[in-house]
Scaffold this active site. Structure first.
Site, PDB file in Angstrom:
ATOM      1  N   LYS A  10       0.827  -1.209   0.000  1.00 37.46           N
ATOM      2  CA  LYS A  10       0.000   0.000   0.000  1.00 37.46           C
ATOM      3  C   LYS A  10       0.859   1.257   0.000  1.00 37.46           C
ATOM      4  O   LYS A  10       0.537   2.246  -0.671  1.00 37.46           O
ATOM      5  CB  LYS A  10      -0.938  -0.003   1.210  1.00 37.46           C
ATOM      6  CG  LYS A  10      -2.048  -1.051   1.124  1.00 37.46           C
ATOM      7  CD  LYS A  10      -2.796  -1.179   2.439  1.00 37.46           C
ATOM      8  CE  LYS A  10      -3.863  -2.266   2.352  1.00 37.46           C
ATOM      9  NZ  LYS A  10      -4.520  -2.527   3.642  1.00 37.46           N
ATOM     10  N   GLN A  49      -4.717  -2.059   9.885  1.00 29.67           N
ATOM     11  CA  GLN A  49      -4.568  -3.368   9.264  1.00 29.67           C
ATOM     12  C   GLN A  49      -5.059  -4.472  10.199  1.00 29.67           C
ATOM     13  O   GLN A  49      -4.651  -4.535  11.360  1.00 29.67           O
ATOM     14  CB  GLN A  49      -3.100  -3.608   8.888  1.00 29.67           C
ATOM     15  CG  GLN A  49      -2.855  -4.888   8.119  1.00 29.67           C
ATOM     16  CD  GLN A  49      -3.534  -4.903   6.756  1.00 29.67           C
ATOM     17  OE1 GLN A  49      -3.631  -3.888   6.086  1.00 29.67           O
ATOM     18  NE2 GLN A  49      -4.011  -6.066   6.357  1.00 29.67           N
ATOM     19  N   ASP A  70     -11.212   2.086   4.238  1.00 38.56           N
ATOM     20  CA  ASP A  70     -11.432   0.640   4.121  1.00 38.56           C
ATOM     21  C   ASP A  70     -12.919   0.319   3.955  1.00 38.56           C
ATOM     22  O   ASP A  70     -13.274  -0.780   3.541  1.00 38.56           O
ATOM     23  CB  ASP A  70     -10.892  -0.090   5.360  1.00 38.56           C
ATOM     24  CG  ASP A  70      -9.556  -0.771   5.110  1.00 38.56           C
ATOM     25  OD1 ASP A  70      -9.233  -1.038   3.926  1.00 38.56           O
ATOM     26  OD2 ASP A  70      -8.827  -1.044   6.079  1.00 38.56           O
TER      27      ASP A  70
END
Length: 294
Positions: free
Chosen positions: A53, A97, A120
């Site tokens: 990312k 994450q 997200d």
């Protein structure tokens, strides 16, 4: 033989489009979009994904920051950092994450993220807006699948779509999105899972099958009908005798399904690159709608 839904190719196109947009922003004397990733612990897969990312951000011209915590971090420490990022005018979007260590309540962490910075798409507010077909951040993997179907102009209206797996990240949102009044969408959706009896009865009738199980080679050619569209979200390391010691396998038995399908995603190179590209897409959407950009 099936044609390939090439997620790697499409993701590169999307990142080039985002890069061009960022260049215009910077040329206008405005700061570049800023994405922050929070990584807790030393999970190998999580580290690799977060590093990818960061690389994606560099490619498109975003500013990126990586915040690392040890696996022993307390829930309160993590919540404090999330509050700081929520309030920062220099941060457009951020991700935490997953998975998180056992001492941390994952739902509490997701709920603490400002929905306007939840790139997200996991926050309940954003999930609810998605379900009501309101503008919001879509979870990156479902967003990537929709975009892949759209770019290849795969017909979904009136089609029978079977989704295997009901996770909150992929299966469940995918079932909502494929049934929405839009393109891609307007499908008749069946959501199957571990308690579904005779999944094959459903997959054999499906025009579109989307698998998100994490069970290597689960979907075999005899389980699908001729001309079906197959989207493979699964990716699992399978040990073998190669120099690397493993290979990456999807949920789909590629060779047998490709012999019958009309379109199919490869693993790797299918859904994975699209997921990362759509995180970039969500970040620039967050930047453009940010209350801090005047």
């Amino acid at each position: 033989m099936a044609e390939i839904l090439d997620g790697l190719k499409v993701s590169k196109e999307i990142k080039q489009e985002i890069k061009a947009e960022v260049e215009k922003i910077v040329a206008g004397k405005r700061r570049a979009p800023h994405l922050v990733a929070i990584l807790v612990g030393n999970n190998g897969a999580s580290k690799a994904y977060v590093n990818a990312k960061v690389k994606d951000c560099e490619e498109v011209g975003f500013q990126s920051s990586l915040v690392k915590f040890p696996s022993t971090v307390s829930e309160s420490e993590l919540l404090e950092k999330i509050d700081e990022l929520n309030k920062s005018k220099a941060v457009d979007g951020f991700i935490v994450q997953l998975p998180l260590p056992d001492q941390i309540d994952q739902e509490k962490i997701i709920n603490a993220i400002d929905p306007r910075k939840d790139v997200d798409g996991f926050h309940p507010e954003n999930f609810g807006k998605m379900a009501l077909e309101m503008d919001t951040f879509l979870p990156a993997t479902p967003f990537g699948i929709l975009t892949l179907l759209e770019r290849y102009n795969i017909e979904t209206k009136g089609k029978d779509c079977v989704i295997i797996g009901r996770s909150k990240i992929v299966g469940r949102p995918m079932s909502i999105l494929m049934g929405r009044k839009d393109f891609p969408g307007n499908s008749t959706v069946t959501l199957t899972h571990s308690y579904t009896k005779d999944i094959e009865e459903y997959t054999k009738k499906a025009d579109i099958v989307i698998t998100a199980l994490g069970d290597p080679h689960f979907l075999k050619g005899e389980m699908i009908k001729d001309g079906a569209v197959i989207v493979d979200v699964g990716i699992t390391r399978v040990d073998n005798d190669s120099p690397k010691g493993y290979y990456l396998a999807g949920d789909v038995d590629f060779d047998s399904c490709a012999a019958k399908a009309s379109w199919i995603t490869p693993v790797p190179g299918g859904v994975g690159p699209m997921t990362r590209a759509m995180l970039m897409k969500n970040t620039i959407i967050a930047y453009k709608t940010s209350v801090y950009n005047d």
